[in-house]
Design a protein around this motif. Structure first.
Motif, PDB file in Angstrom:
ATOM      1  N   UNK A  55       0.838  -1.198   0.000  1.00 48.47           N
ATOM      2  CA  UNK A  55       0.000   0.000   0.000  1.00 48.47           C
ATOM      3  C   UNK A  55       0.870   1.244   0.000  1.00 48.47           C
ATOM      4  N   UNK A  56       0.426   2.259  -0.707  1.00 50.03           N
ATOM      5  CA  UNK A  56       1.107   3.550  -0.672  1.00 50.03           C
ATOM      6  C   UNK A  56       0.051   4.652  -0.640  1.00 50.03           C
ATOM      7  N   UNK A  57       0.513   5.896  -0.636  1.00 50.49           N
ATOM      8  CA  UNK A  57      -0.381   7.068  -0.604  1.00 50.49           C
ATOM      9  C   UNK A  57      -1.368   6.981   0.556  1.00 50.49           C
ATOM     10  N   UNK A  58      -0.844   6.704   1.757  1.00 49.32           N
ATOM     11  CA  UNK A  58      -1.693   6.680   2.954  1.00 49.32           C
ATOM     12  C   UNK A  58      -1.870   8.110   3.445  1.00 49.32           C
ATOM     13  N   UNK A  59      -3.081   8.617   3.339  1.00 50.35           N
ATOM     14  CA  UNK A  59      -3.394   9.974   3.806  1.00 50.35           C
ATOM     15  C   UNK A  59      -4.438   9.968   4.921  1.00 50.35           C
ATOM     16  N   UNK A  60      -5.064   8.810   5.145  1.00 50.20           N
ATOM     17  CA  UNK A  60      -6.085   8.666   6.190  1.00 50.20           C
ATOM     18  C   UNK A  60      -5.698   7.458   7.042  1.00 50.20           C
ATOM     19  N   UNK A  61      -4.758   7.634   7.976  1.00 51.81           N
ATOM     20  CA  UNK A  61      -4.239   6.499   8.745  1.00 51.81           C
ATOM     21  C   UNK A  61      -5.342   5.783   9.527  1.00 51.81           C
ATOM     22  N   UNK A  62      -5.248   4.455   9.564  1.00 56.97           N
ATOM     23  CA  UNK A  62      -6.268   3.657  10.249  1.00 56.97           C
ATOM     24  C   UNK A  62      -5.623   2.561  11.083  1.00 56.97           C
ATOM     25  N   UNK A  63      -6.429   2.047  12.022  1.00 52.72           N
ATOM     26  CA  UNK A  63      -6.110   0.832  12.760  1.00 52.72           C
ATOM     27  C   UNK A  63      -7.147  -0.221  12.392  1.00 52.72           C
ATOM     28  N   UNK A  64      -6.708  -1.427  12.091  1.00 46.53           N
ATOM     29  CA  UNK A  64      -7.612  -2.542  11.878  1.00 46.53           C
ATOM     30  C   UNK A  64      -7.472  -3.482  13.069  1.00 46.53           C
ATOM     31  N   UNK A  65      -8.595  -3.775  13.722  1.00 45.58           N
ATOM     32  CA  UNK A  65      -8.584  -4.480  15.000  1.00 45.58           C
ATOM     33  C   UNK A  65      -8.828  -5.970  14.799  1.00 45.58           C
ATOM     34  N   UNK A  66      -7.966  -6.773  15.394  1.00 49.95           N
ATOM     35  CA  UNK A  66      -8.104  -8.227  15.403  1.00 49.95           C
ATOM     36  C   UNK A  66      -8.217  -8.682  16.855  1.00 49.95           C
ATOM     37  N   UNK A  67      -9.392  -9.090  17.282  1.00 50.87           N
ATOM     38  CA  UNK A  67      -9.580  -9.575  18.647  1.00 50.87           C
ATOM     39  C   UNK A  67      -9.181 -11.044  18.742  1.00 50.87           C
ATOM     40  N   UNK A  68      -8.953 -11.565  19.952  1.00 54.25           N
ATOM     41  CA  UNK A  68      -8.556 -12.973  20.082  1.00 54.25           C
ATOM     42  C   UNK A  68      -9.547 -13.906  19.399  1.00 54.25           C
ATOM     43  N   UNK A  69      -9.006 -14.924  18.758  1.00 56.71           N
ATOM     44  CA  UNK A  69      -9.849 -15.870  18.035  1.00 56.71           C
ATOM     45  C   UNK A  69     -10.748 -16.650  18.996  1.00 56.71           C
ATOM     46  N   UNK A  70     -11.909 -17.048  18.487  1.00 53.75           N
ATOM     47  CA  UNK A  70     -12.868 -17.800  19.292  1.00 53.75           C
ATOM     48  C   UNK A  70     -12.213 -19.062  19.849  1.00 53.75           C
ATOM     49  N   UNK A  71     -12.459 -19.299  21.132  1.00 57.14           N
ATOM     50  CA  UNK A  71     -11.922 -20.490  21.769  1.00 57.14           C
ATOM     51  C   UNK A  71     -10.534 -20.322  22.332  1.00 57.14           C
ATOM     52  N   UNK A  72      -9.896 -19.158  22.074  1.00 54.92           N
ATOM     53  CA  UNK A  72      -8.546 -18.894  22.586  1.00 54.92           C
ATOM     54  C   UNK A  72      -8.654 -18.007  23.815  1.00 54.92           C
ATOM     55  N   UNK A  73      -8.019 -18.357  24.928  1.00 56.83           N
ATOM     56  CA  UNK A  73      -8.069 -17.504  26.129  1.00 56.83           C
ATOM     57  C   UNK A  73      -7.558 -16.099  25.838  1.00 56.83           C
ATOM     58  N   UNK A  74      -8.330 -15.098  26.242  1.00 56.14           N
ATOM     59  CA  UNK A  74      -7.959 -13.700  26.030  1.00 56.14           C
ATOM     60  C   UNK A  74      -6.850 -13.330  27.012  1.00 56.14           C
ATOM     61  N   UNK A  75      -5.724 -12.860  26.486  1.00 60.02           N
ATOM     62  CA  UNK A  75      -4.592 -12.478  27.326  1.00 60.02           C
ATOM     63  C   UNK A  75      -4.670 -11.022  27.760  1.00 60.02           C
ATOM     64  N   UNK A  76      -5.711 -10.299  27.325  1.00 59.34           N
ATOM     65  CA  UNK A  76      -5.982  -8.922  27.779  1.00 59.34           C
ATOM     66  C   UNK A  76      -4.807  -7.979  27.523  1.00 59.34           C
ATOM     67  N   UNK A  77      -4.103  -8.220  26.447  1.00 64.15           N
ATOM     68  CA  UNK A  77      -2.941  -7.410  26.069  1.00 64.15           C
ATOM     69  C   UNK A  77      -3.110  -6.947  24.631  1.00 64.15           C
ATOM     70  N   UNK A  78      -2.830  -5.674  24.383  1.00 63.10           N
ATOM     71  CA  UNK A  78      -2.950  -5.113  23.037  1.00 63.10           C
ATOM     72  C   UNK A  78      -1.591  -4.910  22.397  1.00 63.10           C
ATOM     73  N   UNK A  79      -1.518  -5.155  21.090  1.00 61.63           N
ATOM     74  CA  UNK A  79      -0.260  -4.974  20.358  1.00 61.63           C
ATOM     75  C   UNK A  79      -0.541  -4.223  19.057  1.00 61.63           C
ATOM     76  N   UNK A  80       0.077  -3.067  18.887  1.00 60.14           N
ATOM     77  CA  UNK A  80      -0.019  -2.298  17.651  1.00 60.14           C
ATOM     78  C   UNK A  80       1.050  -2.817  16.691  1.00 60.14           C
ATOM     79  N   UNK A  81       0.623  -3.266  15.519  1.00 54.49           N
ATOM     80  CA  UNK A  81       1.517  -3.877  14.541  1.00 54.49           C
ATOM     81  C   UNK A  81       1.869  -2.858  13.457  1.00 54.49           C
ATOM     82  N   UNK A  82       3.167  -2.648  13.252  1.00 55.35           N
ATOM     83  CA  UNK A  82       3.640  -1.669  12.270  1.00 55.35           C
ATOM     84  C   UNK A  82       4.339  -2.391  11.116  1.00 55.35           C
ATOM     85  N   UNK A  83       3.672  -2.510   9.965  1.00 57.90           N
ATOM     86  CA  UNK A  83       4.311  -3.152   8.812  1.00 57.90           C
ATOM     87  C   UNK A  83       5.498  -2.340   8.316  1.00 57.90           C
TER      88      UNK A  83
END
Length: 285
Positions: A55-83
């Motif tokens: 992707x290029x020409x990013x002028x409207x920065x966004x976050x896409x949220x991925x919550x823990x998968x069904x059946x996986x214990x929630x570790x209650x920790x957030x991680x921002x991923x920077x490609x």
């Protein structure tokens, strides 16, 4: 080995449908600080080599949220991923969506950051700082009652290092109540980071301020990576400042492998990172 066009189309389609199912957060409700171009969706480049969506020409920065998968214990920790992408493009599937899916499968809530490119390093720093504040301000919504960190690849590793060392800088005018919160990540993972050795004789980049308040870091790189020295100088600076740091430096793997199988480095770093994450988020050095 060349993959047929139909296989690539399936890969592209699957990541498109996955992204459509996720919550998307626009970082800047009004004007984007320092941005002169109109807000619009990021533009995929024609280069789809190695089945990477760029992707290029990013002028409207966004976050896409991925919550823990069904059946996986929630570790209650957030991680921002920077490609990564040399601050020119974002390798959004290789070092974004695929990473977030892996993290959500472990029980973490992942936030893939589309930060501003091309060649907008100041804007990228504003974006990651704003992203960390938004995640922190909405922590209850995602049941994040532990820590919030960053994970970055290549240029995204550079950006994650900047987030972890420049958090006291006020880089934009506050937008809302979220901006009263800290943008200091609680931890950082830098996978084949780049641009951290721009000092004299390839020492630590002068912009980066490492001290006792710098958050713990996990670093992974290889000797045959052009940018491999970045991880070494950052690890040295962290050690000198007595900041908890774990460095893994392998012989082979090169650069830009994400966690796709078939690369000797990609085959090992995820398990090492997972072990470190579980320890650090449990409050163990």
């Amino acid at each position: 080995m060349k993959h047929p066009l139909w296989l690539f189309c399936i890969i592209m389609s699957s990541f498109s449908s996955v992204a459509q199912q996720q919550t998307v957060i626009h970082l800047w409700p009004g004007a984007v600080p320092g941005e002169t171009a109109a807000k619009k969706a990021a533009v995929p480049t024609p280069d789809t080599s190695r089945h990477v969506i760029r992707l290029t020409d990013v002028t409207d920065p966004i976050l896409t949220v991925y919550t823990p998968k069904a059946g996986v214990p929630d570790l209650h920790t957030g991680i921002v991923v920077c490609p990564g992408g040399g601050y020119s493009i974002l390798a959004i599937n290789l070092e974004g969506d695929e990473i977030a899916q892996w993290l959500s499968g472990l029980g973490y809530t992942a936030f893939v950051l589309q930060y501003r490119v091309p060649q907008k390093e100041k804007g990228a720093l504003q974006d990651v700082q704003r992203a960390l504040r938004i995640v922190r301000s909405r922590a209850k919504e995602w049941q994040l009652n532990k820590q919030i960190g960053v994970l970055g690849f290549s240029a995204g590793g550079s950006l994650s290092a900047r987030a972890a060392t420049l958090y006291e800088q006020h880089n934009y005018t506050p937008v809302d109540d979220a901006d009263a919160l800290s943008c200091r990540p609680d931890f950082a993972l830098l996978i084949y980071p780049a641009y951290l050795d721009k000092g004299p004789q390839r020492t630590l980049t002068p912009e980066l301020t490492v001290n006792a308040q710098t958050p713990p870091m996990f670093l992974f790189a290889t000797a045959d990576d052009t940018y491999g020295n970045s991880a070494l100088v950052m690890a040295g600076a962290l050690r000198d400042a007595k900041v908890p740091v774990e460095l893994h430096f392998y012989a082979h793997g090169g650069h830009g492998y994400g966690l796709r199988p078939g690369n000797p480095a990609a085959d090992v770093w995820p398990a090492l990172a997972e072990k470190w994450l579980r320890r650090i988020t449990a409050g163990q050095p």
